[in-house]
Design a protein around this motif. Structure first.
Motif, PDB file in Angstrom:
ATOM      1  N   PRO A 299       0.796  -1.236   0.000  1.00 32.20           N
ATOM      2  CA  PRO A 299       0.000   0.000   0.000  1.00 32.20           C
ATOM      3  C   PRO A 299       0.828   1.285   0.000  1.00 32.20           C
ATOM      4  CG  PRO A 299      -0.790  -1.552   1.662  1.00 32.20           C
ATOM      5  CD  PRO A 299       0.516  -2.076   1.174  1.00 32.20           C
TER       6      PRO A 299
ATOM      7  N   ASP B 138       2.485   2.069  -9.834  1.00 29.70           N
ATOM      8  CA  ASP B 138       1.151   2.660  -9.907  1.00 29.70           C
ATOM      9  C   ASP B 138       0.203   1.800 -10.732  1.00 29.70           C
ATOM     10  OD1 ASP B 138       2.124   4.723  -8.389  1.00 29.70           O
ATOM     11  OD2 ASP B 138       2.268   6.176 -10.034  1.00 29.70           O
TER      12      ASP B 138
ATOM     13  N   THR C 145      -0.714  -1.205  -8.143  1.00 33.59           N
ATOM     14  CA  THR C 145      -1.199  -1.079  -6.760  1.00 33.59           C
ATOM     15  C   THR C 145      -2.098   0.125  -6.504  1.00 33.59           C
ATOM     16  OG1 THR C 145       0.802   0.135  -6.085  1.00 33.59           O
ATOM     17  CG2 THR C 145       0.822  -2.268  -5.848  1.00 33.59           C
ATOM     18  N   GLN C 146      -2.337   0.981  -7.493  1.00 33.28           N
ATOM     19  CA  GLN C 146      -3.265   2.080  -7.260  1.00 33.28           C
ATOM     20  C   GLN C 146      -4.685   1.539  -7.092  1.00 33.28           C
ATOM     21  OE1 GLN C 146      -2.805   5.049 -10.374  1.00 33.28           O
ATOM     22  NE2 GLN C 146      -1.487   6.284  -9.040  1.00 33.28           N
ATOM     23  N   PRO C 147      -5.565   2.276  -6.390  1.00 30.35           N
ATOM     24  CA  PRO C 147      -6.945   1.807  -6.162  1.00 30.35           C
ATOM     25  C   PRO C 147      -7.665   1.372  -7.428  1.00 30.35           C
ATOM     26  CG  PRO C 147      -6.485   3.751  -4.851  1.00 30.35           C
ATOM     27  CD  PRO C 147      -5.286   3.561  -5.730  1.00 30.35           C
ATOM     28  N   SER C 148      -7.387   2.045  -8.534  1.00 31.15           N
ATOM     29  CA  SER C 148      -8.072   1.719  -9.787  1.00 31.15           C
ATOM     30  C   SER C 148      -7.714   0.333 -10.312  1.00 31.15           C
ATOM     31  CB  SER C 148      -7.734   2.764 -10.852  1.00 31.15           C
ATOM     32  OG  SER C 148      -6.323   2.797 -11.071  1.00 31.15           O
ATOM     33  N   THR C 149      -6.617  -0.251  -9.812  1.00 30.53           N
ATOM     34  CA  THR C 149      -6.188  -1.575 -10.273  1.00 30.53           C
ATOM     35  C   THR C 149      -6.935  -2.700  -9.574  1.00 30.53           C
ATOM     36  OG1 THR C 149      -4.434  -1.800  -8.612  1.00 30.53           O
ATOM     37  CG2 THR C 149      -3.881  -0.642 -10.666  1.00 30.53           C
TER      38      THR C 149
ATOM     39  N   ASN D 202      -6.259  -4.505  -3.145  1.00 26.47           N
ATOM     40  CA  ASN D 202      -7.062  -4.451  -1.926  1.00 26.47           C
ATOM     41  C   ASN D 202      -6.144  -4.489  -0.715  1.00 26.47           C
ATOM     42  OD1 ASN D 202      -8.582  -5.652   0.403  1.00 26.47           O
ATOM     43  ND2 ASN D 202     -10.282  -5.527  -1.057  1.00 26.47           N
ATOM     44  N   VAL D 203      -6.184  -3.417   0.092  1.00 30.59           N
ATOM     45  CA  VAL D 203      -5.279  -3.307   1.238  1.00 30.59           C
ATOM     46  C   VAL D 203      -5.565  -4.379   2.283  1.00 30.59           C
ATOM     47  CG1 VAL D 203      -4.514  -1.839   3.145  1.00 30.59           C
ATOM     48  CG2 VAL D 203      -4.915  -0.840   0.891  1.00 30.59           C
TER      49      VAL D 203
END
Length: 467
Positions: A295, A323, A326-330, A333-334
């Motif tokens: 994250p 990016d 690991t970006q949210p758009s990918t 999930n943390v």
């Protein structure tokens, strides 16, 4: 008269004794070569027992540890002396999952990469993606023609694209053995039948193999095939998934990330036992999963001081790739990552406690893993998994020497071994952060002082800023 003769005799004996002492001292001084180096009054770290041997004198010459003694005659006459008072001397570290730049990289950058390893006390590297040019580099390092850690190098990659048949497996494995590579590098994609031929031929010609576990092979068959090492703990998480889950193996994601919620922790002991019984070493590269696939943001990582030693183009590439994964758009999930990390740490701890053994390796240079500096992030990851400081230090010293069958060459501090040493300002057994507090590094008898290291690092950073 009798007393006078007696006194005369005593006087003569005193003169003779004095001459003998003088001759002895002269001979002793003559034995000290002009190239000898003395590390004086230092504390030796015994990586086998974890004991500290206080106040020892260490003599180095011709690239070897010549003498270790509590006291030393004529210590003041050694031409080169390093004051080890209050400091701690330990064997140099090994980076067991390193990468050497490709031959089309400028020579200066290749040399700087090798120095970055040395600057952090790494005196041995195991290159994990070999090339014919690396064989030449290995020999130059061995002969002292370049400033470099000791190099072991893999073959070029064996993967689903480079070895597609049993015939090709026989041809390439045989050729790589004859070329002189230290081991074969296994990458993903190899079909099981072809993999088995790789193993059969490797055993026949006498070359070990290490690296990834192809999905079609699976962790259990891989362990039974007796890898020299399995890196990244690859395949183990998939091995924890019950057959009843009926998953599609090729949908495992990043080192099994997609199967995290299906992992049965009760199966860890079985895999650990198989690793032990088949004598398979493990290289965790945990920093890869706590820096790249984690994250923490790319911009935060780019602010770390060590990034100045990497070319701007490399840093931009690292940022883009991180990016993209690991970006949210990918869909990263943390919460799932936290569970994934828990499973990996449990595997690492189990493999340390009851497996065959651990080897220190961070996969550098990989995303945000700067050569040399990344080993400290790896050490933090192993500590977070529950390994003790001595266990971690052994994974980078004694264990690599054992792995290569070279315990009589490096990995400990003993007379006759190569002088691959790190002088630290503090005791790493009390705090592993001491491994960053380097007073100097010795690589096969060549001393790199703190001042020299800092001056060279400044030069590396300056060059990187122009690339």
């Amino acid at each position: 008269m009798k007393r006078s003769l007696q006194n005369t005799g005593i006087h003569r004996m005193a003169i003779i004794l004095g001459l003998l002492i003088s001759i002895s001292c002269t001979q002793s001084q003559e034995k000290i070569s002009a190239s000898a180096i003395l590390i004086s009054n230092t504390n030796l770290i015994d990586v086998r027992t974890g004991q500290i041997r206080e106040g020892f004198q260490v003599v180095i010459d011709s690239g070897k540890i010549q003498q270790i003694a509590a006291t030393l005659e004529n210590a003041e006459t050694y031409p080169t002396q390093i004051n080890g008072s209050g400091k701690f001397l330990m064997p140099g570290l090994a980076e067991m999952h390193a990468h050497i730049p490709s031959p089309n990289t400028p020579t200066t950058r290749i040399e700087e990469t090798l120095f970055l390893y040395l600057s952090n006390g790494i005196t041995t590297i195991r290159g994990m993606l070999g090339h014919p040019a690396h064989l030449e580099l290995r020999e130059k390092a061995l002969k002292g023609e370049i400033l470099s850690p000791r190099i072991f190098t893999s073959s070029p990659s064996l993967n689903g694209n480079t070895v597609t048949s049993a015939e090709e497996a026989i041809q390439k494995v045989t050729a790589y053995r004859e070329a002189g590579y230290d081991f074969l590098k296994i990458h993903p994609g190899i079909e099981r039948e072809v993999f088995d031929q790789v193993v059969s031929t490797a055993n026949e010609v006498g070359i070990p193999f290490a690296g990834h576990v192809p999905v079609d092979v699976g962790i259990r068959h891989a362990l039974e095939s007796r890898y020299a090492s399995i890196d990244h703990v690859d395949g183990f998480l998939e091995g924890l998934v019950p057959e009843s889950a009926n998953v599609k193996p090729h949908e495992n994601g990043f080192f099994g990330f997609n199967f995290t919620s299906l992992a049965d922790m009760d199966k860890i002991d079985e895999l650990v036992t198989m690793a032990r019984d088949n004598q398979v070493w493990i290289v965790p590269t945990q920093s890869l999963f706590e820096r790249w696939y984690a994250p923490v943001g790319s911009d935060e990582l780019l602010k770390q001081p060590e990034m100045k030693y990497m070319p701007a183009s490399t840093l931009a590439n690292w940022k883009q790739r991180k990016d993209e994964t690991t970006q949210p758009s990918t869909g990263f999930n943390v919460a799932q990552w936290e569970q994934f990390t828990t499973v990996r740490r449990a595997l690492i701890k189990g493999l340390q406690d009851k497996g065959h053994g651990m080897l220190l390796g961070s996969d550098a240079p990989q995303l945000f893993n700067v050569p040399g500096f990344s080993i400290h992030h790896e050490i933090q990851g192993m500590r977070a998994a529950g390994l003790a400081p001595l266990e971690i230090i052994r994974s980078g010293t004694l264990n690599p020497a054992t792995y290569f069958g070279m315990e009589s060459t490096f990995g400990t501090i003993a007379e006759g071994l190569d002088a691959d040493l790190v002088l630290l300002d503090a005791n790493p057994l009390e705090n592993l952060e001491a491994l960053r507090q380097i007073s100097g590094v010795m690589v096969r008898g060549q001393w790199l002082s703190r001042q020299m290291i800092d001056e060279k690092l400044t030069e590396v950073a300056k060059n990187a800023s122009k690339q």
